[in-house]
Design a protein around this motif. Structure first.
Motif, PDB file in Angstrom:
ATOM      1  N   ASP A  83       0.822  -1.208   0.000  1.00 17.29           N
ATOM      2  CA  ASP A  83       0.000   0.000   0.000  1.00 17.29           C
ATOM      3  C   ASP A  83       0.857   1.260   0.000  1.00 17.29           C
ATOM      4  O   ASP A  83       0.541   2.247  -0.656  1.00 17.29           O
ATOM      5  CB  ASP A  83      -0.989   0.016   1.162  1.00 17.29           C
ATOM      6  CG  ASP A  83      -0.310  -0.079   2.521  1.00 17.29           C
ATOM      7  OD1 ASP A  83       0.845  -0.528   2.597  1.00 17.29           O
ATOM      8  OD2 ASP A  83      -0.964   0.299   3.516  1.00 17.29           O
ATOM      9  N   LEU A  84       1.988   1.230   0.704  1.00 16.48           N
ATOM     10  CA  LEU A  84       2.905   2.372   0.693  1.00 16.48           C
ATOM     11  C   LEU A  84       3.574   2.505  -0.669  1.00 16.48           C
ATOM     12  O   LEU A  84       3.737   3.606  -1.186  1.00 16.48           O
ATOM     13  CB  LEU A  84       3.961   2.221   1.787  1.00 16.48           C
ATOM     14  CG  LEU A  84       4.961   3.359   1.937  1.00 16.48           C
ATOM     15  CD1 LEU A  84       4.259   4.678   2.193  1.00 16.48           C
ATOM     16  CD2 LEU A  84       5.946   3.060   3.059  1.00 16.48           C
ATOM     17  N   GLU A  85       3.913   1.370  -1.272  1.00 16.28           N
ATOM     18  CA  GLU A  85       4.500   1.399  -2.613  1.00 16.28           C
ATOM     19  C   GLU A  85       3.517   2.000  -3.615  1.00 16.28           C
ATOM     20  O   GLU A  85       3.891   2.837  -4.437  1.00 16.28           O
ATOM     21  CB  GLU A  85       4.895  -0.012  -3.045  1.00 16.28           C
ATOM     22  CG  GLU A  85       5.546  -0.075  -4.405  1.00 16.28           C
ATOM     23  CD  GLU A  85       5.981  -1.470  -4.796  1.00 16.28           C
ATOM     24  OE1 GLU A  85       6.242  -1.669  -5.992  1.00 16.28           O
ATOM     25  OE2 GLU A  85       6.069  -2.351  -3.927  1.00 16.28           O
ATOM     26  N   ASN A  86       2.254   1.600  -3.531  1.00 12.67           N
ATOM     27  CA  ASN A  86       1.240   2.136  -4.444  1.00 12.67           C
ATOM     28  C   ASN A  86       1.032   3.634  -4.234  1.00 12.67           C
ATOM     29  O   ASN A  86       0.888   4.386  -5.196  1.00 12.67           O
ATOM     30  CB  ASN A  86      -0.083   1.394  -4.273  1.00 12.67           C
ATOM     31  CG  ASN A  86      -0.008  -0.015  -4.817  1.00 12.67           C
ATOM     32  OD1 ASN A  86       0.827  -0.322  -5.667  1.00 12.67           O
ATOM     33  ND2 ASN A  86      -0.867  -0.885  -4.319  1.00 12.67           N
ATOM     34  N   ALA A  87       1.033   4.075  -2.972  1.00 11.68           N
ATOM     35  CA  ALA A  87       0.880   5.509  -2.685  1.00 11.68           C
ATOM     36  C   ALA A  87       2.059   6.297  -3.234  1.00 11.68           C
ATOM     37  O   ALA A  87       1.886   7.368  -3.819  1.00 11.68           O
ATOM     38  CB  ALA A  87       0.748   5.726  -1.181  1.00 11.68           C
ATOM     39  N   LEU A  88       3.250   5.753  -3.069  1.00 14.68           N
ATOM     40  CA  LEU A  88       4.446   6.412  -3.584  1.00 14.68           C
ATOM     41  C   LEU A  88       4.429   6.458  -5.109  1.00 14.68           C
ATOM     42  O   LEU A  88       4.758   7.478  -5.715  1.00 14.68           O
ATOM     43  CB  LEU A  88       5.688   5.689  -3.071  1.00 14.68           C
ATOM     44  CG  LEU A  88       7.031   6.329  -3.277  1.00 14.68           C
ATOM     45  CD1 LEU A  88       7.062   7.744  -2.717  1.00 14.68           C
ATOM     46  CD2 LEU A  88       8.110   5.499  -2.600  1.00 14.68           C
ATOM     47  N   LEU A  89       3.993   5.369  -5.721  1.00 18.07           N
ATOM     48  CA  LEU A  89       3.878   5.338  -7.189  1.00 18.07           C
ATOM     49  C   LEU A  89       2.882   6.369  -7.696  1.00 18.07           C
ATOM     50  O   LEU A  89       3.155   7.063  -8.681  1.00 18.07           O
ATOM     51  CB  LEU A  89       3.438   3.946  -7.649  1.00 18.07           C
ATOM     52  CG  LEU A  89       4.535   2.965  -7.964  1.00 18.07           C
ATOM     53  CD1 LEU A  89       3.957   1.588  -8.198  1.00 18.07           C
ATOM     54  CD2 LEU A  89       5.345   3.411  -9.138  1.00 18.07           C
ATOM     55  N   MET A  90       1.743   6.478  -7.035  1.00 14.53           N
ATOM     56  CA  MET A  90       0.738   7.460  -7.457  1.00 14.53           C
ATOM     57  C   MET A  90       1.286   8.874  -7.331  1.00 14.53           C
ATOM     58  O   MET A  90       1.051   9.718  -8.191  1.00 14.53           O
ATOM     59  CB  MET A  90      -0.534   7.304  -6.631  1.00 14.53           C
ATOM     60  CG  MET A  90      -1.336   6.091  -7.030  1.00 14.53           C
ATOM     61  SD  MET A  90      -2.814   5.792  -6.034  1.00 14.53           S
ATOM     62  CE  MET A  90      -3.511   7.393  -5.830  1.00 14.53           C
TER      63      MET A  90
END
Length: 116
Positions: A83-90
């Motif tokens: 979830d942190l990876e996805n937030a960072l990607l966004m």
């Protein structure tokens, strides 16, 4: 003729290969090839291609500052939660700057635009 011992050493080196990138502030990073499977690293490469093009003979330059790159590498090496990876990607994909920097004061990193 190359000895068996030398061949084994070479094979180990290839299996644990590395690549070199430079950040927007000209810092050099040697990163494990295993990190190429990470979505954040791949996105940084995609943005780099858009910003700087594909280098013919020069180094690969990522549109991120050195401290942010160190932070990303530390997150990936510790096992970044999805979830942190996805937030960072966004955050990275929504940023249209030629320099990306992370604000590390918060528990969830947020991106802000800086001028290079």
């Amino acid at each position: 003729m190359i000895s068996t011992k030398k061949l084994i050493q070479m094979a180990r080196k290839w299996q644990k290969g590395h690549f070199v990138v430079y950040t927007a502030d000209n810092r050099r990073f040697v990163i494990s090839l295993l990190y190429l499977g990470n979505d954040i690293i791949r996105e940084l490469f995609r943005i780099s291609e858009e910003e700087f093009g594909i280098p013919n003979s020069g180094p690969i330059r990522l549109p991120i500052d050195a401290s942010s790159m160190e932070y990303i590498i530390s997150l990936i090496s510790r096992g970044l939660a999805k979830d942190l990876e996805n937030a960072l990607l966004m955050s990275i994909t929504s940023c249209s700057s030629s320099c990306i920097a992370l604000d590390k004061r918060f528990s969830c990193p947020q991106l802000y635009v800086c001028s290079c």
